[in-house]
Design an enzyme around this catalytic site. Structure first.
Site, PDB file in Angstrom:
ATOM      1  N   CYS A 114      55.978  31.023  39.395  1.00 39.12           N
ATOM      2  CA  CYS A 114      56.761  31.690  39.697  1.00 39.12           C
ATOM      3  C   CYS A 114      57.398  32.026  37.858  1.00 39.12           C
ATOM      4  O   CYS A 114      57.575  30.563  37.470  1.00 39.12           O
ATOM      5  CB  CYS A 114      57.800  32.561  40.238  1.00 39.12           C
ATOM      6  N   HIS A 142      60.302  34.214  45.081  1.00 43.08           N
ATOM      7  CA  HIS A 142      61.048  35.314  45.338  1.00 43.08           C
ATOM      8  C   HIS A 142      62.088  35.664  46.364  1.00 43.08           C
ATOM      9  O   HIS A 142      62.928  36.685  46.952  1.00 43.08           O
ATOM     10  CB  HIS A 142      60.195  36.769  45.635  1.00 43.08           C
ATOM     11  N   TYR A 175      65.785  39.452  43.050  1.00 42.17           N
ATOM     12  CA  TYR A 175      65.378  39.402  44.167  1.00 42.17           C
ATOM     13  C   TYR A 175      65.795  39.375  45.783  1.00 42.17           C
ATOM     14  O   TYR A 175      66.342  40.782  46.207  1.00 42.17           O
ATOM     15  CB  TYR A 175      64.122  39.268  44.743  1.00 42.17           C
ATOM     16  N   ASN A 202      50.901  37.493  43.205  1.00 44.08           N
ATOM     17  CA  ASN A 202      52.055  37.934  43.991  1.00 44.08           C
ATOM     18  C   ASN A 202      51.365  38.534  45.060  1.00 44.08           C
ATOM     19  O   ASN A 202      50.263  38.257  45.504  1.00 44.08           O
ATOM     20  CB  ASN A 202      53.061  38.795  43.591  1.00 44.08           C
TER      21      ASN A 202
END
Length: 421
Positions: A164, A194, A244, A144
Site C-alpha cells: 500500500c 487502511h 482512512y 484493494n
C-alpha cells in the site's frame, strides 16, 4: 529480470513505469509485460510506457498482451493492480451504502466488502495460473482491499506480499517537513491495511530518535489539515492516524459530506478519460501532471523497493508491507494479515517487533480483523448469511437492520460478479 503487471492497462501504470525507469539501477528489468483484457486501453498505456522508457534511456523491453498465461510465464515477480468491475463498480460501492446511512467507500465498510467479494476469486484464479506457469514467482498485491486479498493469497500457499502507498506517503511527507532525506525516516507503523497509526517517527532506523512529538508540535496544523481531522484530536492521541481513520472517527460527518457531492469514482472516471486521451498522443513521453491527482502517490517507489528486495537486489532493508502477523501483535491470530514494518529479502517479509499497542487502537484492530475473517469466508464460499455476518461485524455497520439492508443492496449491485448469487 522479467516483471509482469496484471492490470497493466490501468491509468496508474505510467506512474509505475516512471519509477521503473528512474530506479533501474535498483531494479534492473530486462522485460516488462503489461497484461490486461482491455486491448485498446492497454495499447494506449503500453505506447506511453515505451516512450517513457525510451526517453529515460531504459534498455528494457515492454510487451503488452491480453494473454495472462503467456504474460506471466517466466516472470520473476507479478504485480497485481486490477479492479474487477472497473470504475462503474467502484461508483456503486461508493453510493449504495449511503442509502442506509453508512460510509460509501471502495476499501472499507459495505463497499469494501463488495470489492473483496468481487476480487478475491479473480485474484486467486490469477495466482493459480501464475503458480502453474512459474511457481517461483513472487506475487506483489496492490489490489484493494489489500489486507483481505493478501490473506487469501497467503492462505492458498502463494508467495505473496501486500503493498500500500499510505506508509510511503507519510514517510515522504514527514521527510519534507523535517527537511531530511526520505530514507532517514523510519515509521512505527501499526495496524491493518487502511487502518493504521504512525505511533513513532524515527530518524535513521528502527532504533533512532523518535521525533513524532516534535512533528506534532511544530507541524500539527498541516498534518491535521491533510487528514481532515481537527488538530486537537491529533494532540490528544499523540499519534498520526491514516486518513482512512476519518471514516471511523468522523463517520456521520463523512456520510453527510459524501451525500453532497459526486462520488470519487465519478471524478476518477472523468480523469481517466482525459488521461487516456493524453496517453494516445505520440508526442507524450512522460507521465502527465494530471496523473498526480489520480491517486497512488509514490506507488512506483514502493513497488520498486519491494520487488528489488524480494528478488535479491538493492531494496531498503525495512519496508512497510502486508504479511502474516505471526505473533507480532499478540492480540491477533498468527494468520491475520497486518500492515507493518518488516525486514524484506529473498525469503519474504519478517515483521519487526512492535511495542505494546494502546487498547484504543488494539480494540479497533481486533474488531476489523474479525470482520476480515468473515469477509474472506464470504468471498471464498459465498452466501447471503455470510455477507450479512461480515457486515454485522464491521464497526462501520454493526446494526442488524443496516446489515440486512446493505446485504440486499450489495448482492443486487454485484450479482454479475458473484457466481453464487
Amino acid at each position: 529480470m522479467k516483471l509482469a503487471v496484471v492490470g497493466g492497462g490501468s491509468t496508474y501504470t505510467p506512474e509505475l513505469i516512471d519509477g521503473f525507469a528512474r530506479l533501474r539501477d535498483t531494479l534492473p528489468i530486462t522485460e516488462l509485460v503489461l497484461v490486461d483484457p482491455a486491448a485498446e486501453r492497454l495499447e494506449l498505456v503500453g505506447g506511453l510506457a515505451r516512450r517513457i522508457f525510451a526517453k529515460q534511456g531504459h534498455p528494457g523491453k515492454i510487451v503488452t498482451t491480453s494473454d495472462l498465461d503467456a504474460g506471466v510465464e517466466g516472470a520473476d515477480a507479478v504485480l497485481l493492480q486490477l479492479r474487477v468491475g472497473g470504475q462503474a463498480a467502484r461508483n456503486q460501492d461508493e453510493t449504495w451504502p449511503l442509502e442506509c446511512g453508512c460510509i460509501g467507500q471502495e476499501t472499507t465498510g459495505a463497499g469494501g466488502l463488495a470489492k473483496a467479494l468481487r476480487t478475491v476469486p479473480v485474484v486467486l484464479d490469477i495466482a493459480e495460473r501464475v503458480r502453474r506457469t512459474n511457481p517461483d514467482a513472487w506475487i506483489i498485491d496492490f489490489t484493494n482491499p489489500v489486507g483481505i486479498v493478501t490473506r487469501a493469497l497467503l492462505q492458498a500457499g502463494h508467495k505473496a506480499v501486500g503493498l500500500c502507498n499510505v506508509a510511503i506517503g507519510f514517510q515522504r511527507k514527514f521527510a519534507k517537513l523535517l527537511d531530511v532525506a526520505p530514507s532517514a525516516i523510519h515509521l512505527d507503523h501499526v495496524g491493518l491495511n487502511h487502518l493504521t497509526w504512525e505511533t513513532g517517527v524515527r530518524l535513521g532506523g528502527p532504533d533512532g530518535e523518535n521525533v513524532l512529538p516534535r512533528l506534532l508540535a511544530e507541524h500539527g496544523d498541516a498534518i491535521a489539515e491533510d487528514l481532515h481531522l481537527p488538530r486537537p484530536v491529533l494532540d490528544r492521541l499523540g499519534v498520526v492516524p491514516s486518513y482512512y481513520l476519518r471514516y471511523f472517527y468522523a463517520h456521520d460527518e463523512v456520510v453527510r459530506e459524501l451525500g453532497t457531492k459526486p462520488s470519487r469514482a465519478a471524478e476518477v472516471a472523468a480523469m481517466e478519460k482525459e488521461l487516456l486521451e493524453m496517453y494516445g498522443d505520440p508526442a507524450l513521453d512522460e507521465k502527465p501532471a494530471l496523473l498526480g491527482k489520480r491517486g497512488g502517490a509514490f506507488y512506483s517507489e514502493a513497488a520498486v523497493d519491494l520487488a528489488a528486495s524480494l528478488l535479491g537486489g538493492g531494496g531498503s532493508p525495512y519496508q512497510v508491507v502486508n504479511t502474516y502477523n505471526n505473533g507480532t501483535l499478540p492480540f491477533l491470530p498468527d494468520d491475520a494479515v497486518i500492515e507493518t514494518q518488516a525486514a524484506v529479502g529473498a525469503d519474504g517479509a519478517v515483521p519487526l517487533p512492535v511495542a505494546p499497542v494502546d487498547p484504543l487502537y488494539a480494540g479497533l484492530i481486533a474488531n476489523v480483523t474479525a470482520y476480515e475473517d468473515l469477509a474472506l469466508e464470504a468471498a471464498l464460499r459465498g452466501g447471503r448469511d455470510r455477507v450479512f455476518k461480515a457486515l454485522l461485524a464491521h464497526p462501520l455497520v454493526g446494526q442488524y437492520a443496516y446489515a440486512d439492508g446493505l446485504t440486499d443492496r450489495l448482492i443486487a449491485h454485484n450479482r454479475e460478479h458473484l457466481a453464487w448469487a
